[in-house]
Design a protein around this motif. Sequence first.
Motif, PDB file in Angstrom:
ATOM      1  N   HIS A  46      13.270  20.758  23.769  1.00 57.77           N
ATOM      2  CA  HIS A  46      13.073  20.727  22.313  1.00 57.77           C
ATOM      3  C   HIS A  46      11.664  20.272  21.935  1.00 57.77           C
ATOM      4  CE1 HIS A  46      17.504  20.743  22.037  1.00 57.77           C
ATOM      5  NE2 HIS A  46      17.278  21.295  20.874  1.00 57.77           N
ATOM      6  N   ILE A  70      28.005   9.657  22.175  1.00 60.02           N
ATOM      7  CA  ILE A  70      28.046  10.375  20.897  1.00 60.02           C
ATOM      8  C   ILE A  70      26.896  11.378  20.860  1.00 60.02           C
ATOM      9  CG2 ILE A  70      27.973  10.132  18.383  1.00 60.02           C
ATOM     10  CD1 ILE A  70      29.146   7.331  18.717  1.00 60.02           C
ATOM     11  N   GLY A  71      27.243  12.663  20.816  1.00 56.29           N
ATOM     12  CA  GLY A  71      26.225  13.724  20.865  1.00 56.29           C
ATOM     13  C   GLY A  71      26.071  14.211  22.286  1.00 56.29           C
ATOM     14  N   CYS A  72      26.609  15.403  22.583  1.00 56.18           N
ATOM     15  CA  CYS A  72      26.597  15.897  23.957  1.00 56.18           C
ATOM     16  C   CYS A  72      25.743  17.147  24.103  1.00 56.18           C
ATOM     17  CB  CYS A  72      28.022  16.109  24.448  1.00 56.18           C
ATOM     18  SG  CYS A  72      28.927  14.558  24.525  1.00 56.18           S
ATOM     19  N   VAL A 132      20.748  15.646  26.560  1.00 53.69           N
ATOM     20  CA  VAL A 132      20.572  14.210  26.816  1.00 53.69           C
ATOM     21  C   VAL A 132      21.937  13.522  26.936  1.00 53.69           C
ATOM     22  CG1 VAL A 132      19.652  12.055  25.863  1.00 53.69           C
ATOM     23  CG2 VAL A 132      18.298  14.154  25.724  1.00 53.69           C
ATOM     24  N   GLY A 133      22.846  13.822  25.992  1.00 50.35           N
ATOM     25  CA  GLY A 133      24.170  13.210  26.045  1.00 50.35           C
ATOM     26  C   GLY A 133      24.936  13.605  27.302  1.00 50.35           C
ATOM     27  N   ASP A 143      31.388  14.956  19.970  1.00 55.53           N
ATOM     28  CA  ASP A 143      30.446  15.926  19.415  1.00 55.53           C
ATOM     29  C   ASP A 143      31.141  16.623  18.240  1.00 55.53           C
ATOM     30  OD1 ASP A 143      27.654  17.252  20.906  1.00 55.53           O
ATOM     31  OD2 ASP A 143      28.514  18.360  19.215  1.00 55.53           O
ATOM     32  N   ILE A 144      30.353  17.406  17.483  1.00 53.92           N
ATOM     33  CA  ILE A 144      30.946  18.161  16.381  1.00 53.92           C
ATOM     34  C   ILE A 144      31.189  19.614  16.785  1.00 53.92           C
ATOM     35  CG2 ILE A 144      30.056  16.736  14.494  1.00 53.92           C
ATOM     36  CD1 ILE A 144      27.612  18.572  14.367  1.00 53.92           C
ATOM     37  N   ASP A 145      30.866  19.933  18.043  1.00 53.69           N
ATOM     38  CA  ASP A 145      30.928  21.315  18.507  1.00 53.69           C
ATOM     39  C   ASP A 145      31.817  21.369  19.763  1.00 53.69           C
ATOM     40  OD1 ASP A 145      30.387  23.775  19.755  1.00 53.69           O
ATOM     41  OD2 ASP A 145      28.260  23.752  19.229  1.00 53.69           O
ATOM     42  N   LYS A 177      30.298  22.135  23.166  1.00 57.10           N
ATOM     43  CA  LYS A 177      29.574  21.018  23.801  1.00 57.10           C
ATOM     44  C   LYS A 177      30.553  20.079  24.500  1.00 57.10           C
ATOM     45  CE  LYS A 177      25.604  22.140  21.976  1.00 57.10           C
ATOM     46  NZ  LYS A 177      24.317  22.207  22.630  1.00 57.10           N
ATOM     47  N   SER A 229      34.241  15.020  16.303  1.00 53.26           N
ATOM     48  CA  SER A 229      34.115  14.096  15.171  1.00 53.26           C
ATOM     49  C   SER A 229      34.092  14.816  13.828  1.00 53.26           C
ATOM     50  CB  SER A 229      32.897  13.186  15.340  1.00 53.26           C
ATOM     51  OG  SER A 229      31.746  13.938  15.554  1.00 53.26           O
ATOM     52  N   VAL A 239      22.141  11.387  19.411  1.00 52.98           N
ATOM     53  CA  VAL A 239      21.911  12.334  18.324  1.00 52.98           C
ATOM     54  C   VAL A 239      20.631  11.943  17.571  1.00 52.98           C
ATOM     55  CG1 VAL A 239      22.857  13.460  16.264  1.00 52.98           C
ATOM     56  CG2 VAL A 239      24.416  12.631  18.046  1.00 52.98           C
ATOM     57  N   VAL A 270      19.586   6.339  22.268  1.00 54.46           N
ATOM     58  CA  VAL A 270      18.631   7.225  22.959  1.00 54.46           C
ATOM     59  C   VAL A 270      18.228   8.376  22.041  1.00 54.46           C
ATOM     60  CG1 VAL A 270      20.463   8.443  24.214  1.00 54.46           C
ATOM     61  CG2 VAL A 270      18.181   8.478  25.121  1.00 54.46           C
ATOM     62  N   VAL A 324      16.542   9.971  18.903  1.00 50.50           N
ATOM     63  CA  VAL A 324      15.339   9.524  18.191  1.00 50.50           C
ATOM     64  C   VAL A 324      15.446   9.878  16.708  1.00 50.50           C
ATOM     65  CG1 VAL A 324      12.824   9.667  18.099  1.00 50.50           C
ATOM     66  CG2 VAL A 324      13.993   9.936  20.291  1.00 50.50           C
TER      67      VAL A 324
HETATM   68  N1  APR Z   1      28.102  13.728  15.552  1.00 56.15           N
HETATM   69  C1  APR Z   1      28.228  14.055  16.868  1.00 56.15           C
HETATM   70  N2  APR Z   1      27.422  14.924  17.493  1.00 56.15           N
HETATM   71  C2  APR Z   1      26.469  15.513  16.775  1.00 56.15           C
HETATM   72  C3  APR Z   1      26.273  15.239  15.400  1.00 56.15           C
HETATM   73  C4  APR Z   1      27.150  14.308  14.784  1.00 56.15           C
HETATM   74  N3  APR Z   1      27.034  13.982  13.512  1.00 56.15           N
HETATM   75  N4  APR Z   1      25.234  15.991  14.959  1.00 56.15           N
HETATM   76  C5  APR Z   1      24.798  16.692  16.021  1.00 56.15           C
HETATM   77  N5  APR Z   1      25.546  16.423  17.103  1.00 56.15           N
HETATM   78  C6  APR Z   1      25.441  16.964  18.459  1.00 56.15           C
HETATM   79  C7  APR Z   1      25.061  18.430  18.533  1.00 56.15           C
HETATM   80  O1  APR Z   1      26.193  19.272  18.392  1.00 56.15           O
HETATM   81  C8  APR Z   1      24.462  18.513  19.936  1.00 56.15           C
HETATM   82  O2  APR Z   1      25.436  18.789  20.913  1.00 56.15           O
HETATM   83  O3  APR Z   1      24.392  16.283  19.116  1.00 56.15           O
HETATM   84  C9  APR Z   1      23.896  17.101  20.160  1.00 56.15           C
HETATM   85  C10 APR Z   1      22.377  17.064  20.135  1.00 56.15           C
HETATM   86  O4  APR Z   1      21.947  17.770  21.221  1.00 56.15           O
HETATM   87  P1  APR Z   1      20.575  18.572  21.328  1.00 56.15           P
HETATM   88  O5  APR Z   1      20.203  19.088  19.977  1.00 56.15           O
HETATM   89  O6  APR Z   1      20.720  19.486  22.483  1.00 56.15           O
HETATM   90  O7  APR Z   1      19.507  17.425  21.656  1.00 56.15           O
HETATM   91  P2  APR Z   1      19.169  16.684  23.017  1.00 56.15           P
HETATM   92  O8  APR Z   1      18.077  17.402  23.714  1.00 56.15           O
HETATM   93  O9  APR Z   1      20.411  16.376  23.773  1.00 56.15           O
HETATM   94  O10 APR Z   1      18.562  15.320  22.427  1.00 56.15           O
HETATM   95  C11 APR Z   1      19.351  14.442  21.664  1.00 56.15           C
HETATM   96  O11 APR Z   1      18.074  12.490  22.198  1.00 56.15           O
HETATM   97  O12 APR Z   1      16.100  12.042  23.304  1.00 56.15           O
HETATM   98  C12 APR Z   1      16.688  12.310  22.093  1.00 56.15           C
HETATM   99  O13 APR Z   1      14.918  13.357  20.863  1.00 56.15           O
HETATM  100  C13 APR Z   1      16.185  13.549  21.424  1.00 56.15           C
HETATM  101  O14 APR Z   1      17.031  12.781  19.349  1.00 56.15           O
HETATM  102  C14 APR Z   1      17.253  13.716  20.397  1.00 56.15           C
HETATM  103  C15 APR Z   1      18.508  13.300  21.136  1.00 56.15           C
END
Ligand code: APR
Length: 361
Positions: free
Chosen positions: A43, A186-188, A191-192, A211-213, A216, A231, A256, A278, A280
């Motif tokens: 990203h 939270i957020g997969c 990174v997750g 996650d919301i998807d 994922k 969620s 997230v 983690v 940002v």
């Molecule tokens: N609740 C749960 N999950 C969420 C939400 C939410 N409200 N909003 C988004 N997500 C999920 C998305 O569906 C996605 O699976 O969070 C995930 C984000 O993943 P990516 O966009 O692939 O980002 P990623 O590269 O994993 O980085 C995540 O970590 O290091 C930091 O800068 C990076 O802030 C970013 C974060």
Amino acid sequence: MAQQVRGVIAPGKNEPVRVETIVIPDPGPGEAVVKIQACGVCHTDLHYKQGAINDEFPFLLGHEAAGVVESVGEGVTDVEPGDFVVLNWRAVCGQCRACQRGRPWYCFDTHNAKQRMTLLDGTELSPALGIGAFAEKTLVASGQCTKVDPEVAPAVAGLLGCGVMAGIGAAINTGQVGRGDSVAVIGCGGVGDAAVAGARLAGAAKIIAVDIDDRKLETAKKMGATHTVNSRTQDPVEAIRSLTGGNGADVVIEAVGRPETYKQAFYARDLAGTVVLVGVPTPEMQLELPLLDVFGRGGSLKSSWYGDCLPSRDFPMLIDLHQQGRIDLGAFVTETIGLGDIEQAFARMHDGDVLRSVVVF
Ligand code: APR
Ligand code: ZN
Ligand code: ZN
């Protein structure tokens, strides 16, 4: 002799990236030229192209890379030509207060290569995260190179240079996940999912992916999640508590970077648990919390920077564990592509189907 190679340039804000001939100077004191074998699409590369990081165009993109040291400059003793290395963002100084206290990821005086790579007309390039590895070769500070087992696939090794290390490190270094712990992530995204894999590696008994998807959540299961929570349809705090006997998780990892998910992480942890941040946030984001909750819930709240990793300790270790089959870093490589395919890879990343597209040379 300076040499000419092909590299991928972001020429200006939101302009399509393109393959150009770039000029790599001979390595000066403390520098190395590395022949790149693989580099993941992240990203952050897209953010550079969008001008969201800074406006020092043109950028030489790419920063999750592995390759072989081709030549080194004067005084370089840490690596030598022929070494297979994973690149990291910055060489640390070893002298400042952060380095001396064993926290070099907060080093005050990190550096990259001093010389600049250029286009044929002499225009200086800004290498993404001080690396610039969507190129056949790149120039870095020798301290950005960490030697690892050359038997591993380069596409796998390079991933440790960024998001995958950030996620695994959030679990094993920052969160200090231990055997038998309950962990919620939270957020997969990439990174997750790496945090999920890190929690499994550390021996967590319960790993709850949020996650919301649903797509994922399916991937998170493959990485080691034992439970999943969507969620959008379930309150994640309630769900995590009920999956942990009403207590909350020992370690909650937020990947997230939004106020609502920071808040969920805060309340989903066990009273004495650890929250690892983690994801940002952006500068305008704010979060309001009752101080009595901040005080009363104890535990700890930690941010994780590059997975609090020490490249020289963590890169070789994770590659060894991968080679032994104890963590599957290969699961993060969705596809391998060529240098000319980066725009399409950005589009697929946006659609959310891909963990990592990796350019191989
Ligand atoms: N609740 C749960 N999950 C969420 C939400 C939410 N409200 N909003 C988004 N997500 C999920 C998305 O569906 C996605 O699976 O969070 C995930 C984000 O993943 P990516 O966009 O692939 O980002 P990623 O590269 O994993 O980085 C995540 O970590 O290091 C930091 O800068 C990076 O802030 C970013 C974060
Ligand atoms: Zn990255
Ligand atoms: Zn330092």
